[in-house]
Design an enzyme around this catalytic site. Structure first.
Site, mmCIF file in Angstrom:
data_model
loop_
_atom_site.group_PDB
_atom_site.id
_atom_site.type_symbol
_atom_site.label_atom_id
_atom_site.label_comp_id
_atom_site.label_asym_id
_atom_site.label_seq_id
_atom_site.Cartn_x
_atom_site.Cartn_y
_atom_site.Cartn_z
ATOM 1 N N PHE A 239 0.820 -1.213 0.000
ATOM 2 C CA PHE A 239 0.000 0.000 0.000
ATOM 3 C C PHE A 239 0.852 1.261 0.000
ATOM 4 O O PHE A 239 0.447 2.294 0.527
ATOM 5 C CB PHE A 239 -0.972 -0.001 1.181
ATOM 6 C CG PHE A 239 -1.776 -1.265 1.298
ATOM 7 C CD1 PHE A 239 -2.693 -1.603 0.314
ATOM 8 C CD2 PHE A 239 -1.602 -2.131 2.361
ATOM 9 C CE1 PHE A 239 -3.427 -2.776 0.402
ATOM 10 C CE2 PHE A 239 -2.319 -3.307 2.452
ATOM 11 C CZ PHE A 239 -3.244 -3.631 1.471
ATOM 12 N N GLY A 510 2.678 0.522 -12.571
ATOM 13 C CA GLY A 510 3.429 -0.693 -12.856
ATOM 14 C C GLY A 510 3.126 -1.316 -14.204
ATOM 15 O O GLY A 510 4.025 -1.542 -15.014
ATOM 16 N N ASN A 589 -6.719 -7.978 -17.081
ATOM 17 C CA ASN A 589 -7.274 -9.191 -16.490
ATOM 18 C C ASN A 589 -8.465 -8.778 -15.640
ATOM 19 O O ASN A 589 -8.290 -8.201 -14.567
ATOM 20 C CB ASN A 589 -6.220 -9.907 -15.644
ATOM 21 C CG ASN A 589 -6.720 -11.239 -15.090
ATOM 22 O OD1 ASN A 589 -7.867 -11.369 -14.672
ATOM 23 N ND2 ASN A 589 -5.850 -12.239 -15.082
ATOM 24 N N GLN A 596 -8.542 -5.421 -7.449
ATOM 25 C CA GLN A 596 -7.894 -4.165 -7.081
ATOM 26 C C GLN A 596 -8.918 -3.076 -6.780
ATOM 27 O O GLN A 596 -8.772 -2.313 -5.818
ATOM 28 C CB GLN A 596 -6.960 -3.719 -8.193
ATOM 29 C CG GLN A 596 -5.648 -4.477 -8.238
ATOM 30 C CD GLN A 596 -4.846 -4.266 -6.976
ATOM 31 O OE1 GLN A 596 -4.360 -3.172 -6.712
ATOM 32 N NE2 GLN A 596 -4.714 -5.299 -6.175
ATOM 33 N N GLY A 660 -3.668 2.670 -15.107
ATOM 34 C CA GLY A 660 -3.496 2.073 -13.781
ATOM 35 C C GLY A 660 -4.807 2.042 -13.005
ATOM 36 O O GLY A 660 -5.653 2.922 -13.149
ATOM 37 N N GLU A 663 -5.091 2.353 -7.467
ATOM 38 C CA GLU A 663 -5.389 3.367 -6.452
ATOM 39 C C GLU A 663 -6.719 4.076 -6.632
ATOM 40 O O GLU A 663 -7.276 4.591 -5.653
ATOM 41 C CB GLU A 663 -4.246 4.392 -6.420
ATOM 42 C CG GLU A 663 -3.011 3.805 -5.761
ATOM 43 C CD GLU A 663 -1.724 4.534 -6.099
ATOM 44 O OE1 GLU A 663 -1.178 5.204 -5.213
ATOM 45 O OE2 GLU A 663 -1.266 4.428 -7.252
#
Length: 700
Positions: A239, A510, A589, A596, A660, A663
């Site tokens: 985190f 990432g 995916n 997430q 991304g 978050e």
């Protein structure tokens, strides 16, 4: 930008590391098998400011099984002591309670812990300052806020616009200290040997980036990066707290440096993590909004006060999202820091964006009430055509679609516009909404290596990290599509600094950063070696610069919908239903993406109702140092939570068409909970967390 034709990406492939994890065979940092390890336990300062005068280690050294005791008076000298957090044991000064002042190395972890408690330190104690307040007398403006944004912006004439506004909101919102608390504690195994007469260091570390650890720690010990190898194939959550090395890594390397080549193991206790590995700074945020009676904004002011540490500055970017979220000709944001005798704050999931959006989206809800406008319609009316901060076009801004899709699925149309008007038995019920955004971030310098081996398998290597997010699986999917091969023929290798350069797993960057490198390597591999290639064919390539990077503003967007039930007699709050709708580009995916998103939403729920680290100003330490007193959302708190995303592909960011998603799930979630509680009760809570005592007195 040319996008991959999805064949394998977009499928809900099961985690490739799943069996190893559920069977307990996936090696985490502390579990790495090394020969004849010793064990290290830290010694921490018990005052918040002062100087260590003496450390009596006699009883500790006399304990059977103790091998070494390090103190501020005899620890190895570091080659670079410029980092205030990492330059431990270099002098006797104490900057915060819990600071490392030594460590005990022993044959077992239990002996080391017992001996550490026998070390008696004497201090020259000085008055300390650990309390953040809106009237703190020595606030200052940092040069930049994380990672490199200007601290302040000022566009237009906000004071004149506020004075002329038909409707205004002027409120202060606070968020407390919050701690990351990944399930796996911060841990490492350090081994210091010699190779060809030169030091050779191996560090098994629980980290979000093996290359950043090597680059940071090697110079501190006077080593070249190539003399240090960092390994982290599996990480049990972070985190953000594991996004950079912390002082405990330095302590372990110091102990290993003088252990005669014997490996040294260190796992921080849960209590030690509350002082040594970062936390989310508390914030005091004043939001001033001006609007006409229809709810169209004419002025936005977001002023933030937060804390940093006297030993090292960390400035969180709390007001940055406000600069681009809604249209207004007059906008001002500011950040001010209080330098306190506390540990160094650091990244915690969506640092800045998370607490800043909480305050801004609650303020928008208050504006909707003041204007008597539906809170979804209010947000739609303030949609900017272009990025308000830069003037650039959006690569794709689909917030309105997220809001409308969510409203339809959530049943928003049946909502009573008046608060505290719906009740079922003992329970007051209400619904709330909040918007979310998170920047598209891509890190430079990522490379990948692809080799072809026997039996038709491709080895894909990159020094990336999987902190539980699904990297093992998603990068394999990207490689399979880029190479045009079956997923089963891709053998991915990550989590080792001997592999090609990879950036840290942070900022939801990432997959974009690492995936772009893999796609570039795959294209070059096919160009170099054809299909099928010869056994042994190898190509290394770096991710190219994105030609659209300076032409567009890339942001993900989302909308949170929450139903709240509040007990009319006790003030107890329950959240039976949460829905998030997101615009995050193409799903690499869907299974891991949904994981997430709902993980972030759950963490936002936890932020809204539970999480609060309490620092005792008398002694300077956090007293809620375990998961019994630092409350987080548990299964009973999460009844029906769902996340969906728009069917789209991002055309200007990376070749996968994704953005991304690690978050954005937490951004705005807490605000939606607070807004739902208000709608249920008519009680507006502006200071997190929303505990029952804060709503009880105002219940109808």
């Amino acid at each position: 930008m040319t996008l991959l034709e999805p064949q394998v990406i977009g499928h809900p492939v099961g985690r490739r590391d799943g069996r190893a994890k559920v069977t307990g065979t996936a090696p985490y940092a502390f579990e790495q098998q090394v020969d004849h390890p010793a064990y290290l336990h830290p010694i921490q300062a018990t005052v918040a400011r002062g100087r260590v005068l003496t450390m009596d280690t006699t009883a500790a050294r006399d304990l059977d099984g103790v091998l070494d005791v390090l103190t501020v008076f005899d620890a190895p000298k570091l080659a670079d002591a410029s980092d205030g957090e990492l330059a431990i044991l270099q002098d006797a000064d104490v900057h915060f309670r819990g600071q490392l002042i030594g460590g005990v190395v022993a044959e077992t972890a239990e002996i080391a812990r017992d001996a550490a408690a026998l070390v008696v330190a004497e201090y020259a104690q000085e008055p300390h300052d650990v309390e953040l307040a809106v009237d703190y007398p020595r606030l200052y403006t940092p040069e930049s806020v994380n990672p490199s944004y200007p601290p302040d912006t000022d566009d237009g004439d906000v004071e004149a616009a506020l004075a002329a506004a038909e409707v205004t909101v002027d409120e202060t919102y606070t968020t407390p200290i919050e701690h990351n608390n990944p399930m796996e504690p911060h841990a490492c195994v350090a081994r210091w040997t010699a190779s060809e007469g030169q030091p050779a260091v191996t560090l098994y570390d629980s980290t979000q980036g093996v290359h950043v650890v090597r680059k940071t720690l090697a110079p501190i010990f006077g080593l070249e990066p190539e003399q240090m190898r960092v390994i982290a194939p599996h990480v049990g959550g972070g985190f953000g707290s594991k996004g950079a090395p912390h002082a405990h890594d330095v302590l372990a390397l110091m102990a290993a440096q003088r252990s005669g080549g014997r490996p040294v193991k260190l796992a921080l206790t849960r209590q030690q993590m509350f002082a040594l590995v970062g936390y989310r700074t508390p914030t005091i945020q004043r939001l001033r909004l001006g609007a006409d009676r229809s709810g169209r904004l004419t002025a936005i002011v977001h002023d933030v006060i937060e804390q940093t540490s006297a030993v090292k500055e960390f400035a969180e970017q709390t007001a940055v999202t406000t600069r681009k979220m809604y249209a207004s000709a007059n906008r001002r944001t500011s950040h001010r820091l209080a330098e306190l005798d506390v540990p160094v704050p650091f990244w915690m999931r969506a640092p800045g964006e998370c607490p800043g959006t909480y305050a801004a989206e609650v303020a928008m809800d208050e504006l909707a009430v003041a204007c008597d406008v539906d809170p979804i319609e209010l947000r739609i009316r303030n949609e900017p055509d272009v990025d308000p901060e830069s003037g650039k076009p959006w690569s794709g801004r689909h917030l309105v679609e997220c809001l409308r899709t969510g409203a339809d699925r959530f049943g928003w149309a049946s909502r009573n516009p008046r608060p505290a008007k719906s009740r079922v038995g003992q329970w007051l019920t209400g619904t709330g909404v909040a918007a979310a955004t998170y920047p598209g971030m891509a890190m430079p310098g990522n490379s990948a290596r692809i080799s072809y081996g026997p039996e038709g398998h491709y080895t894909v290597q990159i020094g990336a990290a999987d902190i539980g997010t699904g990297t093992w699986t998603t990068l394999s999917q990207i490689a399979a599509d880029a190479l045009g091969c079956d997923l089963a023929t891709v053998d991915l290798q990550i989590g080792d600094s001997t592999l090609p350069e990879a950036s840290v797993a942070g900022g939801s960057s990432g997959i974009t950063s690492w995936g772009s490198a893999i796609v570039a390597a795959a294209k070059q591999f096919r160009a170099d070696h054809g299909d099928p290639p010869a056994v042994g064919a190898t190509t290394v390539a770096q991710a190219p610069e994105n030609p659209d990077a300076d032409r567009f503003t890339v942001q993900s967007f989302g909308a949170h919908f929450v139903e709240a039930h509040v007990n009319a007699d006790t003030g107890e709050i329950r959240i039976p239903r949460m829905l998030g709708v997101f615009s995050v580009g193409r799903a690499i995916n869907p299974r891991t993406l949904r994981s997430q998103l709902i993980g972030g939403m759950t963490m936002g729920l936890s932020m809204a109702l539970h999480e609060e680290s309490v620092r005792d100003p008398r002694f300077g330490h956090v007293v809620t140092q375990d998961l019994a007193t630092y409350h987080i959302s548990a299964h009973a708190d999460v009844a029906d939570i769902d996340a969906i995303w728009l069917d789209e592909a991002e055309e200007h960011f990376n070749p996968m068409g994704s953005r991304g998603a690690g978050e954005i799930g937490i951004v705005g979630a807490a605000a939606a909970v607070v807004n739902a509680v208000y709608h249920a009760t008519g009680v507006r809570v502006r200071d997190l967390p929303v505990t029952l005592d804060k709503v009880l007195a105002g219940l109808p």
